[in-house]
Design a protein around this motif. Sequence first.
Motif: not given
Length: 392
Positions: A200, A241-242, A246, A273-274, A277, A314, A318, A321-322, A333
Motif C-alpha cells: 500500500m 485512513c489505512y 487499522d 479489497e486491497h 484500494m 479507495y 477501505d 476491508y474494515r 468511510r
Amino acid sequence: MPTVPAVPGDRISRIATRVSTIELLFDLVFVFTISRVAEIVVHHPDWTGVGQAAVVLALVWWMVDAYAWLTNQTAPDTTFVRLALIAAMAGFLVLALAVPEAFGATGVLFGAAWIAVAVIHAALFIQRGGRGAAGRMLVVGPANVLVGVLLICSGFVEGPIDWVLFTLPFVAFLGSALLSARGGFDPGVSHMVERHGLLMIIAFGESIISIGVTASAHELDAALLAGIVLAVGVVAALWWCYFAGDDRRAEEAMSAADPRRRTGLALTAFYLEHLAMIFGLVLLAAGLHDLLAEPTHAVPLPAALLTGGGAGLYLLADASYRTTLRLGPAGWRALGAAAATATAWAGVAGSGLLQLALLVAVVVALLALERAGARRTVRDRSTAADTAGAVG
C-alpha cells in the motif's frame, strides 16, 4: 483454555514472521507496474481505458499477491530462493513494460512474461511451501500457467474476443481461491499484514510520483504550488485512513480468527479489497495528471471524475476491508466515498484547487468523526463499568 491447532512440523521453520529485504527489492517493480497501469487511464480517460486498466491490474495483482503468499509460507533465506525471486522480478519488469498495450501490440509479451513468473512461483511453492500448500499448488500452478496461455492467445485477436480472453482468467482465479480456502495454507499473520501494508505504501508513493512528474512538466507558479500541497494532503489523508491503527488491528483480527477461516479472510481482505484500494489510488493518480496541469481552471469532466471517483473507490474499499476484519466502524468511510466522488462537480464547475480542497476536507472530516465516535464509545463503556461497580 482453548486448544490451538498444532502447526505441522515441516512448516514451523518456514512460515515468515517479518518482511525480508529481498521482498522489499522485489516489490519495487510494483511501483513501475502501477505507473504503467495509470498510463492506460491517462491516455484513455474513458470507460474503455478504465476497464482495461482494471482488468490488467487485477491480473498483475493476482501474481504479485501470489508471491506475497509464497514468501509468507517460506522465508526466502537461501541463495537458490533469492536468485529465483530475482529472476521473477525480471519477469515482472517485462510484464510491466507490456502493460500499456497488453490489449494490443504487446499482448503476446504480456502473456509470456506471466507464464514465466507463474512457473517460478509454482516451482518454489511446490518445493518450499510445505506438504499442504504444495498439494494445492499442483492444481493452482497449472491454472496460473493456463491463464498465461489465454493472455498469449489474446495477442493474436482484437475486439470482443480480446476482452473474453482477458476476463476468462478470473474464472481460474475464483476456482483457485475456493480451492485454497479449503485448506493447505495457514497465513503467517504478522508477515501478511506487514507485506500488504508495504505494498500500500508503494501505491501511495505512485500517487506522489504522479504529482511530482506532472508538476515538473509545468512552470512552478503559486497556483501549481498550492495544487501540489493540496494533492499531497489528499494522499496523506488517505494514507492516514489505512495506517492510523487499522494495520495493528488487522493483525490482531487475523490472529484471533479461526484458522479454518483465515485463508478465506486473507483472500478477501488482502487480494480483493486491497486490489480495489490500489485501483482507487491508480485512478486518483491519473486524474491528478490533468487536474494539476491548470489547477485554477475548471477541470475536464474525465479528470474530475477520476480524481473524485478514485478517492471514493479507495474509501469504499477501505470501508469493506474494515467490515471484513471488523477493524472498526465503516459507515463514515462509506459516506466519505460518496462525498469524495461528488467533489467532481466542484472541479468541473469551479477549479482543480477547489476540488482538492474539498477532498482534503471530506477525508479529514470523516477521520475526525470516527475519532469522536471512538472516544464517545470508550467514555460510555467507562461510565457503564462505573455504574455496574457501584451497583455491585
